[in-house]
Scaffold this motif. Sequence first.
Motif, PDB file in Angstrom:
ATOM      1  N   ILE A 187       0.654  -1.106   0.019  1.00  0.00           N
ATOM      2  CA  ILE A 187       0.012  -0.134  -0.093  1.00  0.00           C
ATOM      3  C   ILE A 187       0.968   1.375   0.020  1.00  0.00           C
ATOM      4  O   ILE A 187       0.634   2.184  -0.741  1.00  0.00           O
ATOM      5  CB  ILE A 187      -0.832  -0.055   1.187  1.00  0.00           C
ATOM      6  N   VAL A 188       1.732   1.094   0.744  1.00  0.00           N
ATOM      7  CA  VAL A 188       2.569   2.587   1.132  1.00  0.00           C
ATOM      8  C   VAL A 188       3.609   2.508  -0.160  1.00  0.00           C
ATOM      9  O   VAL A 188       4.337   3.768  -0.190  1.00  0.00           O
ATOM     10  CB  VAL A 188       3.380   2.677   2.344  1.00  0.00           C
ATOM     11  N   ASN A 193       2.352   8.848  -0.392  1.00  0.00           N
ATOM     12  CA  ASN A 193       2.190   9.839   0.696  1.00  0.00           C
ATOM     13  C   ASN A 193       1.399   9.349   1.690  1.00  0.00           C
ATOM     14  O   ASN A 193       1.084   9.960   2.518  1.00  0.00           O
ATOM     15  CB  ASN A 193       1.436  10.829  -0.192  1.00  0.00           C
ATOM     16  N   LEU A 194       0.942   7.997   1.681  1.00  0.00           N
ATOM     17  CA  LEU A 194       0.026   7.396   2.711  1.00  0.00           C
ATOM     18  C   LEU A 194       1.029   6.716   3.742  1.00  0.00           C
ATOM     19  O   LEU A 194       0.627   6.283   4.792  1.00  0.00           O
ATOM     20  CB  LEU A 194      -0.697   6.300   2.124  1.00  0.00           C
ATOM     21  N   GLU A 195       2.281   6.880   3.712  1.00  0.00           N
ATOM     22  CA  GLU A 195       3.380   6.274   4.477  1.00  0.00           C
ATOM     23  C   GLU A 195       3.442   7.199   5.663  1.00  0.00           C
ATOM     24  O   GLU A 195       3.305   8.381   5.628  1.00  0.00           O
ATOM     25  CB  GLU A 195       4.496   6.230   3.743  1.00  0.00           C
ATOM     26  N   ASP A 196       3.594   6.593   6.857  1.00  0.00           N
ATOM     27  CA  ASP A 196       3.614   7.381   8.228  1.00  0.00           C
ATOM     28  C   ASP A 196       5.184   7.527   8.263  1.00  0.00           C
ATOM     29  O   ASP A 196       5.882   6.642   8.730  1.00  0.00           O
ATOM     30  CB  ASP A 196       3.076   6.728   9.129  1.00  0.00           C
ATOM     31  N   PRO A 197       5.820   8.664   8.228  1.00  0.00           N
ATOM     32  CA  PRO A 197       6.890   9.066   8.639  1.00  0.00           C
ATOM     33  C   PRO A 197       7.543   8.757   9.821  1.00  0.00           C
ATOM     34  O   PRO A 197       8.798   8.820  10.177  1.00  0.00           O
ATOM     35  CB  PRO A 197       7.152  10.531   8.108  1.00  0.00           C
ATOM     36  N   SER A 199       6.723   6.195  12.207  1.00  0.00           N
ATOM     37  CA  SER A 199       6.717   4.759  12.439  1.00  0.00           C
ATOM     38  C   SER A 199       8.017   4.001  11.718  1.00  0.00           C
ATOM     39  O   SER A 199       8.563   4.645  11.022  1.00  0.00           O
ATOM     40  CB  SER A 199       5.461   3.981  11.956  1.00  0.00           C
ATOM     41  N   GLN A 200       8.436   3.172  12.567  1.00  0.00           N
ATOM     42  CA  GLN A 200       9.661   2.292  11.954  1.00  0.00           C
ATOM     43  C   GLN A 200       9.691   2.192  10.472  1.00  0.00           C
ATOM     44  O   GLN A 200      10.548   2.084  10.013  1.00  0.00           O
ATOM     45  CB  GLN A 200       9.621   1.032  12.850  1.00  0.00           C
ATOM     46  N   HIS A 201       8.483   1.493  10.037  1.00  0.00           N
ATOM     47  CA  HIS A 201       8.715   1.057   8.536  1.00  0.00           C
ATOM     48  C   HIS A 201       7.560   1.881   7.651  1.00  0.00           C
ATOM     49  O   HIS A 201       7.793   1.940   6.552  1.00  0.00           O
ATOM     50  CB  HIS A 201       8.229  -0.382   8.558  1.00  0.00           C
ATOM     51  N   GLY A 202       6.730   2.777   8.479  1.00  0.00           N
ATOM     52  CA  GLY A 202       5.822   3.524   7.462  1.00  0.00           C
ATOM     53  C   GLY A 202       4.593   2.939   7.229  1.00  0.00           C
ATOM     54  O   GLY A 202       3.599   3.539   6.859  1.00  0.00           O
ATOM     55  N   TYR A 203       4.362   1.560   7.637  1.00  0.00           N
ATOM     56  CA  TYR A 203       3.113   1.049   7.062  1.00  0.00           C
ATOM     57  C   TYR A 203       2.305   0.275   8.290  1.00  0.00           C
ATOM     58  O   TYR A 203       1.180  -0.180   7.971  1.00  0.00           O
ATOM     59  CB  TYR A 203       3.409  -0.304   6.060  1.00  0.00           C
ATOM     60  N   GLU A 204       2.748   0.616   9.577  1.00  0.00           N
ATOM     61  CA  GLU A 204       2.135   0.115  10.568  1.00  0.00           C
ATOM     62  C   GLU A 204       0.759   0.339  10.953  1.00  0.00           C
ATOM     63  O   GLU A 204      -0.300  -0.457  11.378  1.00  0.00           O
ATOM     64  CB  GLU A 204       2.839   0.478  11.936  1.00  0.00           C
ATOM     65  N   HIS A 205       0.246   1.590  10.366  1.00  0.00           N
ATOM     66  CA  HIS A 205      -1.060   1.990  10.472  1.00  0.00           C
ATOM     67  C   HIS A 205      -2.229   1.162   9.692  1.00  0.00           C
ATOM     68  O   HIS A 205      -3.299   1.073  10.010  1.00  0.00           O
ATOM     69  CB  HIS A 205      -1.347   3.357  10.190  1.00  0.00           C
ATOM     70  N   TYR A 206      -1.481   0.379   8.736  1.00  0.00           N
ATOM     71  CA  TYR A 206      -2.215  -0.683   7.991  1.00  0.00           C
ATOM     72  C   TYR A 206      -2.083  -1.859   8.345  1.00  0.00           C
ATOM     73  O   TYR A 206      -3.248  -2.962   8.578  1.00  0.00           O
ATOM     74  CB  TYR A 206      -1.677  -0.545   6.454  1.00  0.00           C
ATOM     75  N   ALA A 384       0.171  11.372   8.177  1.00  0.00           N
ATOM     76  CA  ALA A 384       0.642  11.106   6.743  1.00  0.00           C
ATOM     77  C   ALA A 384       0.096  12.023   5.571  1.00  0.00           C
ATOM     78  O   ALA A 384       0.606  12.586   4.827  1.00  0.00           O
ATOM     79  CB  ALA A 384       0.394   9.807   6.413  1.00  0.00           C
ATOM     80  N   LYS A 385      -1.434  12.348   6.135  1.00  0.00           N
ATOM     81  CA  LYS A 385      -1.908  13.067   5.123  1.00  0.00           C
ATOM     82  C   LYS A 385      -1.479  14.551   5.097  1.00  0.00           C
ATOM     83  O   LYS A 385      -1.436  15.337   4.072  1.00  0.00           O
ATOM     84  CB  LYS A 385      -3.415  12.989   5.242  1.00  0.00           C
ATOM     85  N   MET A 386      -1.323  15.019   6.453  1.00  0.00           N
ATOM     86  CA  MET A 386      -0.723  16.487   6.526  1.00  0.00           C
ATOM     87  C   MET A 386       0.574  16.534   6.046  1.00  0.00           C
ATOM     88  O   MET A 386       1.058  17.806   5.651  1.00  0.00           O
ATOM     89  CB  MET A 386      -0.365  16.622   8.143  1.00  0.00           C
ATOM     90  N   MET A 387       1.399  15.535   6.123  1.00  0.00           N
ATOM     91  CA  MET A 387       2.799  15.915   5.442  1.00  0.00           C
ATOM     92  C   MET A 387       2.937  15.436   4.014  1.00  0.00           C
ATOM     93  O   MET A 387       4.119  15.234   3.769  1.00  0.00           O
ATOM     94  CB  MET A 387       3.879  14.864   6.453  1.00  0.00           C
TER      95      MET A 387
END
Length: 388
Positions: A187-188, A193-197, A199-206, A384-387
Motif C-alpha cells: 500500500i505505502v 504519501n500514505l506512508e507514516d514518516p 513509524s519504524q517502517h511506515g506501514y504500521e497503521h495498515y 501522513a496526510k498532513m505531511m
Amino acid sequence: MLLRVQFEGEQKYVKLSELTFSAFLKEVLLKFNIPERRQLDMKVYDQSNTEVDSEVFEEIAKESPGTFRATLYSEELGTSQSSSSSVRSDGTVALNLTVCDPHEEAVTFEEGLPKRLCRINCKAKVLIENVLSSKPGGERIIQEYGKNKTLTDATRRQMINILAAEMTETHGTSPPKSVRVMYAQGIVALFPNLEDPYSQHGYEHYYDPENGSGYLAWRLKTIQRKPAEERGASGVRSPKGWDSDMSALLLLLHLLPPSAQGRKRPGKMSASQAGHQLIRFQKVGTSVQQHLDSITQSRQPYLLAMGSTKCSIHSYFIVIDNHALPCKATGSVGAFDELFKAHFVFGTSYNSCLNNVFTFVQTTIYNIDIGETKETPRVAELRAKMMC
C-alpha cells in the motif's frame, strides 16, 4: 584504471588510483549514492559463479576477461539485487546492475524529527497494483491518488475492503502474518504519501505485526466475525459557538474521534460528547467555585472557559482534582497548550476519549516520545496526510 559502471540505465566512469576491491566498491557506492553501510552487503562473482574477494579481484580484473556478477543483498527484505560486469581488453570494466528493490536511502527530516529508512518492496507494490486494477472500483482508487496524491477516508475504506477480500479469498480468513505485512508494504509502496514518516517502517497503521493492529487487521477481524450488519460512518458536524481557533481544535475530535471502549463498555462516545470533556463554558460573573462544587466524580484535566459567550472568552482555567488553575494565556490556543502541558507537569494520563487528539498533538506537533508512544492507525494516517 577506469571502470565504466552502469546503474539503473545510467552510465558513469569510476577512476581508481589503486586497483583494489575495497576501492572499487567504495567508488561504486559513491557514484550512485548508495549508502556506505551497504558496502558489506555487496558481493561480486565471476562468470563461473565463484565469489571474487579482495585477494583475487586485482588479478582477475587485469588478466581474466569475462563477466562479473555483483549482488546487493538485504537481509531484512530477503532479496538480492543482481548485477553483471564485463572486463574489456582495454582495461575498462562495465558493471551492469539490474535492481527490483531500490537501495535503501537514509531520509533525514528537519531538526527534531527522526531519521528513518525508506524501504520499497517492489513485489508487494506490484501485488497491490494488480489487485486494485482487477477489482471493481480499484482503478478509481489509483486515479484518485494520482490526481490528489492522497485518499479520502471513504476511498481508503474501500481500498481496505477490496484488499482484505482478496487476501481472504486467496489465503483464507486468517492469512499468515507475512502476507498481511506484504499487503501493508504494498500500500505505502504504491501510494507513498500514505506512508507514516514517524513509524519504524511506515506501514504500521495498515498492519502492525507487533500487536496485530491496523486497518487491514481490523477489517480481517470484521470478516472473521461475520457481523449481521456493519455500522456506517457517522457524519461530521462542525462545532458551533466557539471562536475559530477553538472550533479548529474541536474539529480534531471529529477527525480523531474517541476509540471504541470494548464490549464491556458499550456505546461509543460521539465527538460532540468528547468535546465536553475537553472544555466547559461558564458565563462570566458566575462563581468558579460553584462549578467546582458541582463536580461529582474525578476527571482528567480540562479547560473551563469564562466569558459572555463562547466566542468571547475572557479567561481560562485548568480544572484538575477539584481545583481551578488560572491560565496565563487569554487565547484558546494558548490555553489548550497549557492544558496539554499540564498532563506532564502533574503526571496524569490523557482522558480516554481525548487520547487520540492529545497523542496526535504530542507526537506530531510537539515531537515528544516519537516512536515510543502507542498510536492508533487514525493518528498515523492523519499525520501522513498532513505531511504529504
